[in-house]
Design a protein around this motif. Structure first.
Motif, short mmCIF file in Angstrom:
data_model
loop_
_atom_site.label_atom_id
_atom_site.label_comp_id
_atom_site.label_asym_id
_atom_site.label_seq_id
_atom_site.Cartn_x
_atom_site.Cartn_y
_atom_site.Cartn_z
N ASP A 1 -39.02 -12.86 -28.01
CA ASP A 1 -38.41 -13.18 -29.30
C ASP A 1 -37.00 -13.73 -29.12
OD1 ASP A 1 -38.12 -13.00 -32.27
OD2 ASP A 1 -36.68 -11.45 -31.75
N THR A 2 -36.18 -13.07 -28.30
CA THR A 2 -34.80 -13.54 -28.14
C THR A 2 -34.77 -14.88 -27.41
OG1 THR A 2 -32.55 -12.77 -27.72
CG2 THR A 2 -34.15 -12.41 -25.95
N ALA A 3 -35.68 -15.08 -26.47
CA ALA A 3 -35.76 -16.38 -25.80
C ALA A 3 -36.11 -17.48 -26.79
CB ALA A 3 -36.80 -16.33 -24.68
N GLN A 4 -37.01 -17.18 -27.71
CA GLN A 4 -37.41 -18.16 -28.72
C GLN A 4 -36.26 -18.44 -29.69
OE1 GLN A 4 -39.95 -19.84 -28.25
NE2 GLN A 4 -41.41 -19.92 -29.94
N GLU A 5 -35.59 -17.36 -30.13
CA GLU A 5 -34.48 -17.53 -31.07
C GLU A 5 -33.35 -18.37 -30.48
OE1 GLU A 5 -34.58 -16.67 -34.09
OE2 GLU A 5 -36.12 -15.11 -34.23
N CYS A 6 -33.13 -18.22 -29.18
CA CYS A 6 -32.00 -18.89 -28.54
C CYS A 6 -32.38 -20.22 -27.89
CB CYS A 6 -31.37 -17.96 -27.50
SG CYS A 6 -30.68 -16.45 -28.24
N GLY A 7 -33.64 -20.62 -28.02
CA GLY A 7 -34.06 -21.92 -27.50
C GLY A 7 -34.06 -22.00 -25.99
N PHE A 8 -34.48 -20.92 -25.33
CA PHE A 8 -34.51 -20.91 -23.87
C PHE A 8 -35.63 -21.78 -23.33
CE2 PHE A 8 -32.26 -16.71 -22.48
CZ PHE A 8 -31.11 -17.14 -23.12
N ASP A 9 -35.33 -22.52 -22.26
CA ASP A 9 -36.37 -23.26 -21.55
C ASP A 9 -37.04 -22.32 -20.55
OD1 ASP A 9 -34.57 -23.00 -19.43
OD2 ASP A 9 -33.98 -25.11 -19.45
N ASP A 10 -38.00 -22.87 -19.80
CA ASP A 10 -38.76 -22.03 -18.87
C ASP A 10 -37.86 -21.38 -17.82
OD1 ASP A 10 -41.07 -22.62 -20.21
OD2 ASP A 10 -41.75 -24.15 -18.80
N ASP A 11 -36.86 -22.10 -17.35
CA ASP A 11 -35.97 -21.57 -16.32
C ASP A 11 -35.20 -20.36 -16.84
OD1 ASP A 11 -34.44 -21.71 -13.75
OD2 ASP A 11 -32.78 -22.09 -15.14
N LEU A 12 -34.63 -20.46 -18.06
CA LEU A 12 -33.86 -19.35 -18.61
C LEU A 12 -34.76 -18.16 -18.97
CD1 LEU A 12 -31.21 -21.18 -20.81
CD2 LEU A 12 -30.88 -20.07 -18.60
N ARG A 13 -35.99 -18.45 -19.38
CA ARG A 13 -36.93 -17.36 -19.64
C ARG A 13 -37.23 -16.60 -18.35
NH1 ARG A 13 -40.75 -18.64 -24.69
NH2 ARG A 13 -39.31 -19.98 -25.82
N ALA A 14 -37.34 -17.34 -17.25
CA ALA A 14 -37.60 -16.68 -15.97
C ALA A 14 -36.41 -15.83 -15.54
CB ALA A 14 -37.92 -17.74 -14.91
N VAL A 15 -35.19 -16.31 -15.79
CA VAL A 15 -33.99 -15.52 -15.47
C VAL A 15 -33.97 -14.24 -16.30
CG1 VAL A 15 -31.47 -15.47 -15.58
CG2 VAL A 15 -32.64 -17.53 -14.76
N LEU A 16 -34.27 -14.36 -17.59
CA LEU A 16 -34.30 -13.20 -18.47
C LEU A 16 -35.32 -12.18 -17.98
CD1 LEU A 16 -32.93 -12.47 -21.27
CD2 LEU A 16 -35.02 -13.34 -22.34
N CYS A 17 -36.50 -12.67 -17.64
CA CYS A 17 -37.59 -11.81 -17.19
C CYS A 17 -37.25 -11.13 -15.86
CB CYS A 17 -38.86 -12.64 -17.05
SG CYS A 17 -40.33 -11.71 -16.59
N GLU A 18 -36.75 -11.92 -14.91
CA GLU A 18 -36.47 -11.36 -13.58
C GLU A 18 -35.34 -10.35 -13.63
OE1 GLU A 18 -35.88 -12.85 -8.98
OE2 GLU A 18 -35.70 -14.30 -10.61
N THR A 19 -34.32 -10.60 -14.45
CA THR A 19 -33.21 -9.65 -14.55
C THR A 19 -33.68 -8.34 -15.17
OG1 THR A 19 -31.67 -11.50 -14.83
CG2 THR A 19 -30.86 -9.30 -15.39
N TYR A 20 -34.58 -8.43 -16.15
CA TYR A 20 -35.07 -7.22 -16.81
C TYR A 20 -36.06 -6.46 -15.94
CZ TYR A 20 -36.95 -4.13 -20.39
OH TYR A 20 -37.35 -3.01 -21.09
N ALA B 1 -47.93 -13.21 -15.17
CA ALA B 1 -48.42 -12.36 -16.26
C ALA B 1 -47.28 -11.96 -17.20
CB ALA B 1 -49.09 -11.11 -15.69
N LEU B 2 -46.12 -11.59 -16.65
CA LEU B 2 -44.99 -11.20 -17.48
C LEU B 2 -44.47 -12.38 -18.28
CD1 LEU B 2 -43.06 -8.84 -15.05
CD2 LEU B 2 -44.18 -8.17 -17.19
N LEU B 3 -44.36 -13.54 -17.65
CA LEU B 3 -43.86 -14.73 -18.35
C LEU B 3 -44.84 -15.15 -19.45
CD1 LEU B 3 -42.51 -16.72 -15.30
CD2 LEU B 3 -41.15 -15.69 -17.13
N ALA B 4 -46.13 -15.06 -19.18
CA ALA B 4 -47.12 -15.40 -20.20
C ALA B 4 -47.04 -14.42 -21.36
CB ALA B 4 -48.52 -15.40 -19.59
N ARG B 5 -46.84 -13.15 -21.05
CA ARG B 5 -46.71 -12.13 -22.10
C ARG B 5 -45.49 -12.41 -22.97
NH1 ARG B 5 -49.45 -7.28 -21.72
NH2 ARG B 5 -48.88 -5.77 -23.33
#
Length: 301
Positions: free
Chosen positions: A212-231, A238-242
């Motif tokens: 949700d926050t990635a969508q709200e902030c307009g994250f591209d695939d790279d930033l979504r991966a950073v968000l996921c990996e840090t968390y 599977a996590l990125l698809a989720r």
């Protein structure tokens, strides 16, 4: 009738017998927010918006969860609460209210994940949050109050059900989540990103929070991966698809939220335009070549 700030000021004990000044805090899409100064002390007063029960806002749940979140040190504490008005007086966070543009860096993506992870260690929230059930609730509100929804919305409910089935095959333990982390709900004090506004908070799949926050902030695939990996300390398919499918569900649910707001809100904002924008993005995701692959990746686990 909702109370005015004038109705509230005289009832708050924190600044009793002190001279105060009041100024508007912009940016709220549901409530009215004010900065109150009493000498060197600063406070935030939040007055709830009109008919927010139609948006599934539970004020008791919000208060409980905001207090629980504050124990993590990533959310400001409630200093006083006017029970009969559901008016909240919060500690002021001296910092910069963030924007989507400001958050779209790798460093800030990591900081967001760190704050989110810390929030998720809070004591269990009062209620669970489930976007699939919220969509059903919002559709009933739309039917009962003759709220228009974007064309073709109900035709895509089988796609929504397909996402829910995929998640059900690989459930993830729920944690205390904010569930509405648009950019303006982050405040940067130079040390950390604070998280504010717990109207839609509840125990939820952490990937909804991240998607949700990635969508709200307009994250591209790279930033979504950073968000996921840090968390999660990893960014598996599977996590990125989720995360991505939860981002689609955020668009589906907040489409209806915006449609209802277009009908009931007195705030000067193009809620209907926002509803159409979010719905168009959801339809693009449903029809895109990656939708089936994301479902398969979630099922694979």
């Amino acid at each position: 009738m909702n109370p005015s700030i004038e109705d509230v000021i005289g009832r708050v004990s924190l600044w009793k017998d002190r001279d105060v000044t009041v100024s508007d805090l912009s940016g709220g899409l549901t409530n009215a927010n004010y900065l109150v100064r009493a000498g060197e002390d600063r406070y935030v007063v939040r007055i709830p918006g009109r008919s927010t029960e139609l948006l599934a806002v539970d004020r008791a749940n919000e208060r409980h969860n905001a207090e629980a979140a504050a124990t993590t040190g990533v959310a400001p504490p409630i200093l006083e609460y006017l029970e009969d008005l559901n008016v909240m007086v919060l500690a002021f966070v001296d910092g910069r209210t963030m924007s989507s543009e400001a958050l779209r860096t790798r460093e800030n993506a990591r900081r967001m994940a760190q704050s989110i992870k810390r929030l998720h260690t809070a004591p269990r929230f009062m209620h669970d949050f489930d976007m699939f059930r919220l969509v059903e609730f919002y559709l009933r509100v739309c039917d009962e109050h003759e709220v228009r929804v974007p064309e073709g919305f109900r035709d895509r409910l089988p796609d929504v059900a397909e996402i829910e089935r995929a998640f059900a095959e690989r459930p993830m333990p729920t944690v205390p989540c904010h569930n509405d982390l648009l950019a303006e709900n982050y405040i940067d004090d130079g040390r950390q990103l604070w998280i504010v506004d717990f109207e839609y908070s509840g125990n939820d799949d952490p990937c909804f929070e991240l998607g949700d926050t990635a969508q709200e902030c307009g994250f591209d695939d790279d930033l979504r991966a950073v968000l996921c990996e840090t968390y999660f300390d990893e960014a598996t398919p599977a996590l990125l698809a989720r995360m991505d499918l939860h981002a689609v569900m955020a668009d589906v649910g907040w489409t209806l939220w915006a449609a209802i707001q277009a009908r009931i809100s007195t705030i000067d904002y193009d809620f209907w335009g926002w509803a159409v924008e979010r719905w168009d993005r959801a339809v693009t995701a449903f029809d895109g070549p990656g939708f089936g692959r994301q479902l398969d990746a979630v099922r694979a686990g």
